[in-house]
Enzyme design. Structure first.
Site, mmCIF file in Angstrom:
data_model
loop_
_atom_site.group_PDB
_atom_site.id
_atom_site.type_symbol
_atom_site.label_atom_id
_atom_site.label_comp_id
_atom_site.label_asym_id
_atom_site.label_seq_id
_atom_site.Cartn_x
_atom_site.Cartn_y
_atom_site.Cartn_z
ATOM 1 N N MET A 36 0.836 -1.201 0.000
ATOM 2 C CA MET A 36 0.000 0.000 0.000
ATOM 3 C C MET A 36 0.874 1.256 0.000
ATOM 4 S SD MET A 36 -3.391 -0.958 2.102
ATOM 5 C CE MET A 36 -2.743 -0.827 3.754
ATOM 6 N N GLY A 37 2.144 1.104 -0.372
ATOM 7 C CA GLY A 37 3.026 2.264 -0.448
ATOM 8 C C GLY A 37 3.525 2.694 0.919
ATOM 9 N N LEU A 39 6.600 3.097 1.631
ATOM 10 C CA LEU A 39 7.528 1.964 1.745
ATOM 11 C C LEU A 39 8.576 2.185 2.837
ATOM 12 C CD1 LEU A 39 8.138 1.144 -2.040
ATOM 13 C CD2 LEU A 39 6.378 0.255 -0.506
ATOM 14 N N HIS A 40 8.867 1.121 3.567
ATOM 15 C CA HIS A 40 9.904 1.144 4.604
ATOM 16 C C HIS A 40 10.762 -0.111 4.446
ATOM 17 C CE1 HIS A 40 7.310 -1.802 6.498
ATOM 18 N NE2 HIS A 40 6.308 -0.928 6.557
ATOM 19 N N HIS A 43 9.072 -3.485 3.643
ATOM 20 C CA HIS A 43 8.750 -3.685 2.226
ATOM 21 C C HIS A 43 10.026 -3.986 1.428
ATOM 22 C CE1 HIS A 43 5.429 -0.736 3.425
ATOM 23 N NE2 HIS A 43 4.759 -1.798 3.043
ATOM 24 N N GLY A 153 4.659 -10.375 3.951
ATOM 25 C CA GLY A 153 5.405 -10.316 5.205
ATOM 26 C C GLY A 153 4.710 -11.087 6.313
ATOM 27 N N SER A 191 6.111 -0.485 10.262
ATOM 28 C CA SER A 191 4.776 -0.370 9.679
ATOM 29 C C SER A 191 4.626 1.048 9.161
ATOM 30 C CB SER A 191 3.732 -0.646 10.763
ATOM 31 O OG SER A 191 2.494 -0.092 10.405
ATOM 32 N N ARG A 193 2.153 2.764 9.342
ATOM 33 C CA ARG A 193 1.342 3.507 10.302
ATOM 34 C C ARG A 193 2.163 4.127 11.426
ATOM 35 N NH1 ARG A 193 -4.318 1.276 10.057
ATOM 36 N NH2 ARG A 193 -4.241 -0.220 8.369
HETATM 37 P P1 AMP Z 1 1.380 -2.971 3.504
HETATM 38 O O1 AMP Z 1 1.930 -1.911 2.594
HETATM 39 O O2 AMP Z 1 1.399 -2.588 4.942
HETATM 40 O O3 AMP Z 1 0.073 -3.508 3.026
HETATM 41 O O4 AMP Z 1 2.393 -4.181 3.418
HETATM 42 C C1 AMP Z 1 2.755 -4.739 2.190
HETATM 43 C C2 AMP Z 1 3.507 -6.021 2.449
HETATM 44 O O5 AMP Z 1 4.662 -5.745 3.229
HETATM 45 C C3 AMP Z 1 2.665 -7.028 3.241
HETATM 46 O O6 AMP Z 1 2.900 -8.330 2.733
HETATM 47 C C4 AMP Z 1 3.214 -6.878 4.628
HETATM 48 O O7 AMP Z 1 3.081 -8.044 5.417
HETATM 49 C C5 AMP Z 1 4.673 -6.574 4.367
HETATM 50 N N1 AMP Z 1 5.257 -5.894 5.518
HETATM 51 C C6 AMP Z 1 4.782 -4.780 6.149
HETATM 52 N N2 AMP Z 1 5.554 -4.482 7.207
HETATM 53 C C7 AMP Z 1 6.519 -5.425 7.268
HETATM 54 C C8 AMP Z 1 7.608 -5.676 8.163
HETATM 55 N N3 AMP Z 1 7.874 -4.894 9.208
HETATM 56 N N4 AMP Z 1 8.403 -6.744 7.919
HETATM 57 C C9 AMP Z 1 8.157 -7.562 6.860
HETATM 58 N N5 AMP Z 1 7.143 -7.375 5.985
HETATM 59 C C10 AMP Z 1 6.336 -6.322 6.188
#
Ligand code: AMP
Length: 294
Positions: A36-37, A39-40, A43, A153, A191, A193
């Site tokens: 969902m962008g 990015l950290h 990601h 993740g 995260s 967030r």
């Molecule tokens: P999101 O952008 O939060 O929807 O996350 C996109 C993908 O990145 C999902 O598969 C998450 O599980 C993964 N992800 C988010 N945070 C982490 C993290 N701290 N470590 C590993 N994977 C992550």
């Protein structure tokens, strides 16, 4: 870096890649990293894993409004598209697929995707409609990009488990890879967030990994699942977290472990999933960790 803004553009791009080269035996393998962008490093660890394993890496960036509780919550979700593109470029990503909401969620859509049982506990009851919305969009991303592998993740354990189940149940040709959670130096799972927290709130977020750590200690000491759940909740509430759930779950079936841990965790191979979700102010955080009896 190719920036693909529409479904037809993404289809054209991936099908061109897939076509086998004239002489060589196989076409290019494609990895998809759905995000969902904002990015950290979490990601980026998925992207790096994809980069190692596939010829071409496609990162999707799409904030799916249907998976949020309210439009206000969706609007508050952090966005940093220009910086995301810079990071993708630096990681050697081949294409970013960033469709519009109108493109991905046309109305009316009369088809739903529901993965039963695995969504009955943990975040399921607290976020009605969330996992159906995730499953639908991820299935659409798979259909548009036709990846060989897709990366998720362990941070979103229930989501990854659900997608793996969906891929098996529906005979999708994509292989699902689940990568470990990346944490900040203080143990808090990265995260998008976290950007919404102020300094004090960010410090209180340490209660999440602390609760999981406590669960691991208690399981080893032979405590019951009930007691472990209660103590996890105490650790969170001591830092002012409004808890959605805290406890031990079967890592396969995602059912709560309720009875004495000795019996139930040993059926699960001595493993249990310690998982927590809660609110710090207006921000909902989740975390989990596998814990072991020995
Ligand atoms: P999101 O952008 O939060 O929807 O996350 C996109 C993908 O990145 C999902 O598969 C998450 O599980 C993964 N992800 C988010 N945070 C982490 C993290 N701290 N470590 C590993 N994977 C992550």
């Amino acid at each position: 870096l190719n920036i693909l803004r529409t479904i037809p553009a993404a289809r054209r791009y991936t099908s061109r890649l897939r076509r086998p080269p004239r002489r060589a035996g196989r076409g290019t393998t494609i990895a998809l990293v759905p995000t969902m962008g904002a990015l950290h490093e979490g990601h980026l660890s998925l992207i790096r894993c994809a980069r190692r394993e596939a010829d071409a890496v496609v990162v999707s960036i799409f904030v799916n409004p249907l998976q949020f509780g309210s439009s206000r919550e969706a609007a508050r979700y952090p966005r940093s598209f220009a910086e995301d593109l810079r990071r993708c470029r630096r990681e050697g990503v081949d294409a970013v697929f960033a469709p519009t909401v109108r493109d991905m969620c046309p109305r009316p859509s009369l088809t739903s995707v529901h993965v039963d049982r695995l969504t009955a506990h943990l975040c399921g009851p607290h976020r009605p409609g969330h996992f159906d919305a995730v499953a639908r969009v991820v299935l659409k991303l798979f259909n548009v990009c036709e990846p060989d592998t897709a990366y998720f993740g362990a941070k979103d354990f229930q989501q990854a488990r659900m997608i793996t189940q969906m891929a098996g149940d529906l005979n999708l040709r994509v292989a699902i890879r689940v990568c470990p959670t990346v944490r900040a130096a203080d143990g808090v799972a990265l995260s998008s967030r976290l950007r919404l927290l102020d300094e004090g709130e960010r410090r209180r977020a340490r209660a999440f990994p602390a609760a999981l750590h406590r669960a691991g200690q208690l399981l080893k000491s032979g405590a019951s699942a009930d007691r472990i759940g209660r103590e996890m909740q105490d650790v969170l509430e001591a830092q002012g977290v409004r808890v959605d759930y805290a406890g031990l779950y079967d890592p396969e079936r995602l059912q709560p472990l309720r009875r004495a841990v000795a019996g139930e965790a040993s059926r699960a191979g001595g493993r249990a999933l310690a998982a927590v979700a809660g609110w710090i102010g207006k921000v909902r955080l989740i975390d989990n960790r596998l814990v072991f009896r020995r």
